[in-house]
Design an enzyme around this catalytic site. Structure first.
Site, PDB file in Angstrom:
ATOM      1  N   SER A   1       2.677   0.915   5.389  1.00 35.99           N
ATOM      2  CA  SER A   1       3.159   0.120   5.118  1.00 35.99           C
ATOM      3  C   SER A   1       4.187  -0.134   6.635  1.00 35.99           C
ATOM      4  CB  SER A   1       4.653   0.445   4.364  1.00 35.99           C
ATOM      5  OG  SER A   1       5.509  -0.753   4.373  1.00 35.99           O
TER       6      SER A   1
ATOM      7  N   TYR B   1       8.922   5.960  -1.653  1.00 30.61           N
ATOM      8  CA  TYR B   1       7.739   4.854  -0.941  1.00 30.61           C
ATOM      9  C   TYR B   1       7.668   4.568   0.685  1.00 30.61           C
ATOM     10  CZ  TYR B   1       5.621   0.546  -0.120  1.00 30.61           C
ATOM     11  OH  TYR B   1       4.580  -0.449   0.129  1.00 30.61           O
TER      12      TYR B   1
HETATM   13  P1  NAD Z   1      -0.328  -5.607  -6.303  1.00 31.22           P
HETATM   14  O1  NAD Z   1       0.323  -5.139  -6.781  1.00 31.22           O
HETATM   15  O2  NAD Z   1      -1.494  -6.582  -5.279  1.00 31.22           O
HETATM   16  O3  NAD Z   1      -2.077  -4.374  -5.839  1.00 31.22           O
HETATM   17  C1  NAD Z   1      -1.335  -3.206  -5.920  1.00 31.22           C
HETATM   18  C2  NAD Z   1      -3.349  -2.731  -6.155  1.00 31.22           C
HETATM   19  O4  NAD Z   1      -2.938  -0.973  -6.738  1.00 31.22           O
HETATM   20  C3  NAD Z   1      -3.450  -3.338  -7.942  1.00 31.22           C
HETATM   21  O5  NAD Z   1      -5.095  -3.951  -7.613  1.00 31.22           O
HETATM   22  C4  NAD Z   1      -3.327  -1.159  -8.697  1.00 31.22           C
HETATM   23  O6  NAD Z   1      -3.979  -2.190 -10.110  1.00 31.22           O
HETATM   24  C5  NAD Z   1      -3.248  -1.096  -8.612  1.00 31.22           C
HETATM   25  N1  NAD Z   1      -3.163   0.706  -8.723  1.00 31.22           N
HETATM   26  C6  NAD Z   1      -1.726   0.756  -9.079  1.00 31.22           C
HETATM   27  N2  NAD Z   1      -1.688   1.583  -9.711  1.00 31.22           N
HETATM   28  C7  NAD Z   1      -3.126   2.161  -9.624  1.00 31.22           C
HETATM   29  C8  NAD Z   1      -3.212   3.484 -10.709  1.00 31.22           C
HETATM   30  N3  NAD Z   1      -2.492   4.648 -10.643  1.00 31.22           N
HETATM   31  N4  NAD Z   1      -4.463   3.597  -9.793  1.00 31.22           N
HETATM   32  C9  NAD Z   1      -5.621   3.149  -9.935  1.00 31.22           C
HETATM   33  N5  NAD Z   1      -4.669   1.602  -9.560  1.00 31.22           N
HETATM   34  C10 NAD Z   1      -3.544   1.375  -9.479  1.00 31.22           C
HETATM   35  O7  NAD Z   1       0.477  -4.677  -4.545  1.00 31.22           O
HETATM   36  P2  NAD Z   1      -0.187  -5.174  -2.664  1.00 31.22           P
HETATM   37  O8  NAD Z   1       0.623  -5.469  -2.180  1.00 31.22           O
HETATM   38  O9  NAD Z   1      -1.724  -5.521  -2.713  1.00 31.22           O
HETATM   39  O10 NAD Z   1      -0.267  -3.395  -2.211  1.00 31.22           O
HETATM   40  C11 NAD Z   1      -1.268  -3.115  -2.587  1.00 31.22           C
HETATM   41  C12 NAD Z   1      -0.564  -1.549  -1.066  1.00 31.22           C
HETATM   42  O11 NAD Z   1      -0.367  -2.413  -0.030  1.00 31.22           O
HETATM   43  C13 NAD Z   1       0.087  -0.874  -1.685  1.00 31.22           C
HETATM   44  O12 NAD Z   1      -0.062   0.675  -0.940  1.00 31.22           O
HETATM   45  C14 NAD Z   1       1.461  -1.323  -1.102  1.00 31.22           C
HETATM   46  O13 NAD Z   1       2.410   0.034  -1.051  1.00 31.22           O
HETATM   47  C15 NAD Z   1       1.195  -1.451   0.279  1.00 31.22           C
HETATM   48  N6  NAD Z   1       1.622  -2.320   1.234  1.00 31.22           N
HETATM   49  C16 NAD Z   1       2.503  -3.677   0.577  1.00 31.22           C
HETATM   50  C17 NAD Z   1       2.993  -4.703   1.128  1.00 31.22           C
HETATM   51  C18 NAD Z   1       3.116  -5.482   0.579  1.00 31.22           C
HETATM   52  O14 NAD Z   1       4.441  -6.668   1.364  1.00 31.22           O
HETATM   53  N7  NAD Z   1       2.804  -7.295   0.003  1.00 31.22           N
HETATM   54  C19 NAD Z   1       3.242  -4.184   2.215  1.00 31.22           C
HETATM   55  C20 NAD Z   1       3.606  -3.105   3.261  1.00 31.22           C
HETATM   56  C21 NAD Z   1       2.512  -2.342   2.109  1.00 31.22           C
END
Ligand code: NAD
Length: 257
Positions: free
Chosen positions: A139, A152
């Site tokens: 991130s 985080y």
């Molecule tokens: P999201 O909630 O859509 O996806 C998260 C995924 O992780 C989902 O598929 C969920 O089912 C899975 N998950 C959660 N807990 C779990 C567990 N215990 N076991 C297995 N799977 C689990 O969110 P996202 O925005 O797609 O985030 C995905 C990654 O990207 C994360 O690591 C997040 O920190 C990172 N990220 C997101 C953003 C953003 O703006 N959306 C920015 C920077 C980084």
């Protein structure tokens, strides 16, 4: 470029960035293993849809990334893992002196320790196959901080550090390890916050997106899951064979500030 014959395991991939990355890897020809902690018909349907759309093998394997044994079992059940994308992640926002211990533990387990377990389990398979790519979804918070996100930010800085270590341990092998650092991405998670924020600030959707959500993202545009998937595909390409132990920001200029 083709990833035909490669198997990609993407953790946390029944939604958002993980699903977007899995789809782009499948589009490039990789067989994919989707994952989350649920075991619903729609999870398996996502895999079937990817398989139909891109003519690759796609499976969904339930494993809870908060548990080390599940993380290792995911890789074992996948059977092969040429490309490992550590994406599963959760968030909780609170001042550090009020941060719930269970939330701290869950964020460190899912956002950081899961990648330790999956990487430890996948590297022997990559070595046996003579090729491997570890792609960690960190991130902008892996490089910079924000208040109220102690767990985080700690986990994301941690995964950037672990990425460098894995890269050094595999430097003389045809294996690379890198971290992608997204800024704000319009995933279902972020989309769900828009209506409440509109109400709180008495603003329209576009105003909330540009003035509140993307306040730190100079482009004032969300990154897309397709752009993140494309970055992962690039890291799997021959052009990226000497890129290892580093971060690629996909953040509209956030970390340039
Ligand atoms: P999201 O909630 O859509 O996806 C998260 C995924 O992780 C989902 O598929 C969920 O089912 C899975 N998950 C959660 N807990 C779990 C567990 N215990 N076991 C297995 N799977 C689990 O969110 P996202 O925005 O797609 O985030 C995905 C990654 O990207 C994360 O690591 C997040 O920190 C990172 N990220 C997101 C953003 C953003 O703006 N959306 C920015 C920077 C980084």
């Amino acid at each position: 470029m083709t990833l035909k014959g490669k198997t990609a395991v993407v953790t946390g991939s029944n939604s958002g960035i993980g699903l977007g990355v899995a789809r782009e890897l499948a589009k490039a020809g990789a067989d994919v293993v989707l994952n989350s902690f649920t075991d619903r018909d729609e999870d398996h349907a996502l895999a079937a849809q990817i398989s139909d759309e891109f003519s690759v093998s796609a499976r969904y394997i339930k494993a809870d990334m908060s548990k080390g044994t599940d993380c290792r079992a995911l890789i074992e059940q996948a059977g092969s893992c040429d490309i490992l994308v550590n994406n599963a992640g959760i968030q909780h926002v609170a001042p550090i002196d009020q941060f719930p211990l269970d939330k701290w533990d869950a964020i460190i387990a899912i956002n950081l320790s899961s990648a330790f377990h999956t990487t430890a389990a996948a590297l022997p398979l990559m070595r046996a196959a003579g090729w491997g790519r570890v792609v960690n979804i960190a991130s902008a918070h892996g490089l910079t901080a924000s208040p109220y996100k102690s767990a985080y930010v700690a986990a994301k800085h941690g995964i950037v550090g672990m990425t460098k270590t894995v890269a050094l341990e595999t430097a003389e092998e045809p294996i690379t390890a890198n971290a992608i650092c997204p800024g704000y991405v319009l995933t279902p998670l972020v989309e769900a916050q828009i209506p409440d924020t509109m109400e709180k600030y008495n603003m329209g959707r576009e105003e909330v997106i540009k003035k509140v959500m993307l306040e730190r993202q100079p482009s004032r545009e969300f990154a897309t899951v397709e752009q993140l998937g494309g970055t992962a595909v690039f890291l799997c390409s021959d052009a990226a064979a000497q890129i290892t132990g580093t971060t690629i920001s996909v953040d509209g200029g956030w970390t340039a500030l």
